[in-house]
Write an enzyme that holds these catalytic residues in place. Structure first.
Site, short mmCIF file in Angstrom:
data_model
loop_
_atom_site.label_atom_id
_atom_site.label_comp_id
_atom_site.label_asym_id
_atom_site.label_seq_id
_atom_site.Cartn_x
_atom_site.Cartn_y
_atom_site.Cartn_z
N ASN A 42 17.96 39.48 119.91
CA ASN A 42 18.77 39.28 118.51
C ASN A 42 19.91 38.30 118.31
O ASN A 42 19.83 37.34 117.63
CB ASN A 42 19.29 40.57 117.81
CG ASN A 42 20.04 41.36 118.66
OD1 ASN A 42 20.25 40.92 120.12
ND2 ASN A 42 21.15 42.13 118.30
N LYS A 92 16.23 38.93 132.78
CA LYS A 92 15.02 39.11 132.44
C LYS A 92 15.31 39.27 130.80
O LYS A 92 16.06 40.23 130.38
CB LYS A 92 14.52 40.44 132.68
CG LYS A 92 13.08 41.02 132.18
CD LYS A 92 13.33 41.86 130.99
CE LYS A 92 12.04 42.35 130.66
NZ LYS A 92 11.74 41.46 129.30
N HIS A 93 14.73 38.07 130.06
CA HIS A 93 15.16 38.12 128.58
C HIS A 93 13.98 38.93 127.88
O HIS A 93 12.97 39.07 128.37
CB HIS A 93 15.33 36.65 128.00
CG HIS A 93 16.12 36.44 126.94
ND1 HIS A 93 16.53 37.31 126.03
CD2 HIS A 93 17.01 35.29 126.88
CE1 HIS A 93 17.45 37.06 125.25
NE2 HIS A 93 17.79 35.79 125.72
N ALA A 94 14.15 39.23 126.40
CA ALA A 94 13.04 39.85 125.68
C ALA A 94 11.98 38.90 125.77
O ALA A 94 11.95 37.93 125.62
CB ALA A 94 13.57 40.16 124.39
N SER A 95 10.82 39.47 125.49
CA SER A 95 9.58 39.12 125.67
C SER A 95 9.25 38.16 124.47
O SER A 95 8.29 37.26 124.71
CB SER A 95 8.35 40.06 125.85
OG SER A 95 8.58 40.80 127.18
N GLY A 106 20.36 46.14 124.94
CA GLY A 106 19.22 46.62 124.12
C GLY A 106 19.35 48.04 123.53
O GLY A 106 20.49 48.58 123.33
N GLU A 157 25.27 47.89 127.04
CA GLU A 157 25.61 47.59 125.74
C GLU A 157 24.26 48.16 124.97
O GLU A 157 23.39 47.27 124.91
CB GLU A 157 25.78 46.19 125.34
CG GLU A 157 26.97 45.49 126.20
CD GLU A 157 28.33 46.06 126.08
OE1 GLU A 157 28.52 46.81 124.79
OE2 GLU A 157 29.35 46.00 126.57
N LEU A 158 24.31 49.35 124.16
CA LEU A 158 23.13 49.57 123.38
C LEU A 158 23.25 49.68 121.76
O LEU A 158 24.17 48.92 121.30
CB LEU A 158 22.79 51.12 124.00
CG LEU A 158 22.97 51.00 125.51
CD1 LEU A 158 22.65 52.51 126.20
CD2 LEU A 158 21.78 50.12 126.37
N CYS A 197 23.76 44.72 116.68
CA CYS A 197 24.23 46.28 117.23
C CYS A 197 25.40 46.52 116.74
O CYS A 197 25.62 47.80 115.95
CB CYS A 197 24.52 45.99 118.69
SG CYS A 197 25.51 44.68 118.97
N GLU A 223 19.75 54.31 114.09
CA GLU A 223 19.98 53.02 113.91
C GLU A 223 18.81 52.22 112.91
O GLU A 223 17.79 52.49 113.13
CB GLU A 223 19.98 52.27 115.12
CG GLU A 223 20.39 50.82 115.14
CD GLU A 223 20.53 50.19 116.55
OE1 GLU A 223 19.69 50.26 117.47
OE2 GLU A 223 21.57 49.12 116.62
P1 NAP Z 1 14.94 46.68 123.65
O1 NAP Z 1 13.53 46.88 123.20
O2 NAP Z 1 15.60 47.74 124.25
O3 NAP Z 1 14.62 45.37 124.55
C1 NAP Z 1 16.01 44.96 124.93
C2 NAP Z 1 15.70 44.44 126.52
O4 NAP Z 1 15.62 45.48 127.41
C3 NAP Z 1 14.34 43.60 126.40
O5 NAP Z 1 14.63 42.35 127.54
C4 NAP Z 1 13.13 44.52 126.84
O6 NAP Z 1 12.33 43.83 127.45
C5 NAP Z 1 13.85 45.28 128.03
N1 NAP Z 1 13.48 46.86 127.97
C6 NAP Z 1 12.81 47.31 127.04
N2 NAP Z 1 12.41 48.67 127.45
C7 NAP Z 1 12.67 48.49 128.84
C8 NAP Z 1 12.79 49.46 129.86
N3 NAP Z 1 11.97 50.76 129.87
N4 NAP Z 1 12.95 49.24 130.95
C9 NAP Z 1 13.57 48.16 131.31
N5 NAP Z 1 13.80 47.07 130.39
C10 NAP Z 1 13.36 47.29 129.26
O7 NAP Z 1 15.95 46.16 122.43
P2 NAP Z 1 15.54 45.01 121.47
O8 NAP Z 1 14.76 45.52 120.47
O9 NAP Z 1 15.19 43.73 122.19
O10 NAP Z 1 17.23 44.95 120.85
C11 NAP Z 1 17.73 45.65 119.62
C12 NAP Z 1 18.51 46.74 120.32
O11 NAP Z 1 19.57 46.26 121.09
C13 NAP Z 1 18.88 47.61 119.23
O12 NAP Z 1 19.31 48.98 119.49
C14 NAP Z 1 20.49 46.84 119.29
O13 NAP Z 1 21.49 47.67 118.60
C15 NAP Z 1 20.67 46.66 120.82
N6 NAP Z 1 21.84 45.78 121.03
C16 NAP Z 1 22.97 46.16 121.52
C17 NAP Z 1 24.05 45.16 121.56
C18 NAP Z 1 25.33 45.51 122.18
O14 NAP Z 1 26.14 44.67 122.47
N7 NAP Z 1 25.73 46.73 122.15
C19 NAP Z 1 23.58 43.85 121.33
C20 NAP Z 1 22.59 43.36 120.74
C21 NAP Z 1 21.33 44.39 120.48
P3 NAP Z 1 10.76 43.42 126.62
O15 NAP Z 1 11.20 42.51 125.53
O16 NAP Z 1 9.70 42.81 127.60
O17 NAP Z 1 10.33 44.86 126.05
#
Ligand code: NAP
Length: 454
Positions: A130, A153-156, A205, A227-228, A261, A358
């Site tokens: 994001n 490891k960035h988002a895919s 994430g 940071e979730l 987030c 969320e």
């Molecule tokens: P996400 O699906 O959790 O993905 C985040 C990262 O984690 C990606 O690189 C993803 O890889 C990887 N990932 C996903 N599942 C995993 C697993 N089981 N094991 C290891 N790695 C894994 O989140 P997103 O959709 O990219 O981002 C949105 C979320 O992030 C929202 O919930 C948002 O609130 C949160 N966020 C939090 C903050 C903060 O500072 N608190 C900031 C920004 C965003 P892939 O892309 O390859 O799946």
């Protein structure tokens, strides 16, 4: 193969070969080798490198913002601001890391006793799409300045951004393999965490990803910072400046097409001002113009992926099925691109996704309460605890609520929650643990070493 798809056109943007397990292992070993020399470079040398990174970021801000626009739909104006903020965090740590990690003398009976902050080794960053640059740089600047090396490891869906960051670090003249991008899927994260050279992990994430990474890191006794997600409550008290508050609330809800987030997600409004606030807020939300993120007239791009847009719409439909009412939006527009319109739901109650979960897009849940006490109770009635804000002319009451009553990591009065290199950032409850930014962030990934000399 990792590929990105433009969420506005639906067309493929970038394709990269994924790293094999063997290739990933080789990269990690190279980054580990570089750690042995990097940790001994002085702060001033590391700061000079970091200032080079900052100036390159500033020079390339239009190009990088365009890359974000085509890979994940961020409007270019917001992308430029994001890259400038990355430059700021690099400059901030270049200027302050040495003082933050200075040895601390402790008076004891010994000839000398002090605390020293030593780097740990390679830190793994698992990052979301994001804020494809900001999320990485707010981790990377303090991590490298502390003397660690890092792999990402960035988002895919943002591989082009991931590779651009690696290239930028190289171009800024930092030693080869101080920082590398791993082109891997999330299923390979486990083996990376378990690699002996990886010393800790920082994940930004979703909560499920955080739980999974924390469990693996825990089983290896490696530290993690998480940071979730969040469902930030914004409290509108009876003496809030309504028009101004509505502008700030709508800005926070719509920034990055609502995919933040720390976006305002639940608006908790006391009865006396409910109708007036809703009127101003609806007007402000309706002002958004969505379309091509590269068009400077546009204020809101598409959501980053069609599946995410459809998931959000389902949350809206499920909330409506359970009694929520649509004040604005709520329908997928008949446009190419994964757009979702600014949407307001009222009559939002527990048991609805709009209350419990969320909503990662431009959908606002508005909740009517009788008074300040009920506003605080509902604000805290969430499994998340990232940010929160209070709107009131009485800043003494506002800061009391922010400091003592809200269960969240970042609480603002009369403004929307923002990350800032100078201030610690992070959450409680299902929003994670640990802090990024400020002196707290740089001390997360160091060995806080006690040295005693008799
Ligand atoms: P996400 O699906 O959790 O993905 C985040 C990262 O984690 C990606 O690189 C993803 O890889 C990887 N990932 C996903 N599942 C995993 C697993 N089981 N094991 C290891 N790695 C894994 O989140 P997103 O959709 O990219 O981002 C949105 C979320 O992030 C929202 O919930 C948002 O609130 C949160 N966020 C939090 C903050 C903060 O500072 N608190 C900031 C920004 C965003 P892939 O892309 O390859 O799946």
């Amino acid at each position: 193969m990792i590929k990105s798809v433009n969420p506005y056109t639906g067309k493929k943007v970038n394709t990269f070969e994924t790293h094999s397990p063997q290739g990933t292992g080789q990269i990690i070993n190279s980054v580990d080798k570089t750690f042995r020399t990097w940790k001994n470079t002085g702060f001033s040398q590391r700061a000079a490198f970091m200032l080079n990174v900052a100036s390159l970021l500033r020079n390339k801000k239009e190009e990088l913002a365009k890359l974000m626009a085509i890979e994940m739909g961020k409007v270019v104006r917001e992308g430029i601001a994001e890259v400038e903020k990355c430059a700021w965090v690099c400059e901030y740590y270049a200027q302050n890391a040495e003082t933050m990690l200075e040895n601390e003398t402790i008076e004891t009976q010994y000839a000398a006793s002090f605390v020293s902050y030593q780097p740990l080794g390679i830190i793994l960053a698992v990052m979301p799409w994001n804020f494809p640059f900001w999320q990485v740089f707010r981790f990377l600047a303090p991590t490298l300045m502390a003397g660690n090396t890092a792999v990402l490891k960035h988002a895919s869906n943002v591989p082009g951004c991931a590779m651009a960051i690696e290239e930028l670090i190289r171009e800024a003249g930092l030693p080869e393999n101080v920082f590398r991008t791993l082109l891997i899927g999330s299923s390979q994260v486990e083996s990376v965490i378990r690699h002996p050279a990886i010393k800790a992990v920082s994940l930004t994430g979703s909560t499920p990803a955080g739980k999974s990474v924390a469990a693996i890191a825990g089983s290896e006794l490696k530290k993690c910072v998480l940071e979730l997600g969040g469902s930030d409550p914004y409290l509108i008290l009876k003496d809030a400046p309504l028009e101004q508050s509505a502008i700030i609330c709508a800005t926070s809800r719509l920034l990055n097409a609502g995919q933040s987030c720390i976006a305002a997600k639940r608006f908790i409004v006391v009865d006396e001002v409910y109708a007036h606030f809703l009127e101003h807020f609806t007007y402000q939300m309706n002002e958004a113009r969505f379309g091509d993120p590269c068009d400077p007239e546009i204020t809101m791009g598409p959501l980053a992926r069609t599946d995410l847009r459809d998931e959000l719409h389902q949350q809206v439909l499920d909330s409506v099925k359970n009694g929520a009412e649509i004040v604005l939006g709520g329908e997928i527009p008949n446009l190419k691109g994964s757009f979702y319109p600014p949407t307001i739901l009222e009559n939002v109650k527990p048991g609805m996704p709009a209350y419990d979960d969320e909503l990662f897009g431009p959908v606002a849940s508005v909740i009517r309460v009788k008074d300040e006490a009920e506003a605080v109770k509902i604000a805290n009635d969430t499994p998340f605890g990232l940010g929160a804000a209070v709107f009131t002319k009485d800043t003494i009451t506002g800061s009391r609520i922010a400091e003592l009553e809200l269960d969240a990591g970042c609480c603002f009065v009369n403004d929307f929650v923002k990350s800032d290199p100078r201030l610690p950032f992070g959450g409680v409850k299902l929003s994670g643990f640990g802090r990024e930014l400020s002196s707290h962030g740089i001390r997360e990934f160091v060995n806080i070493k006690t040295v005693v000399v008799k």
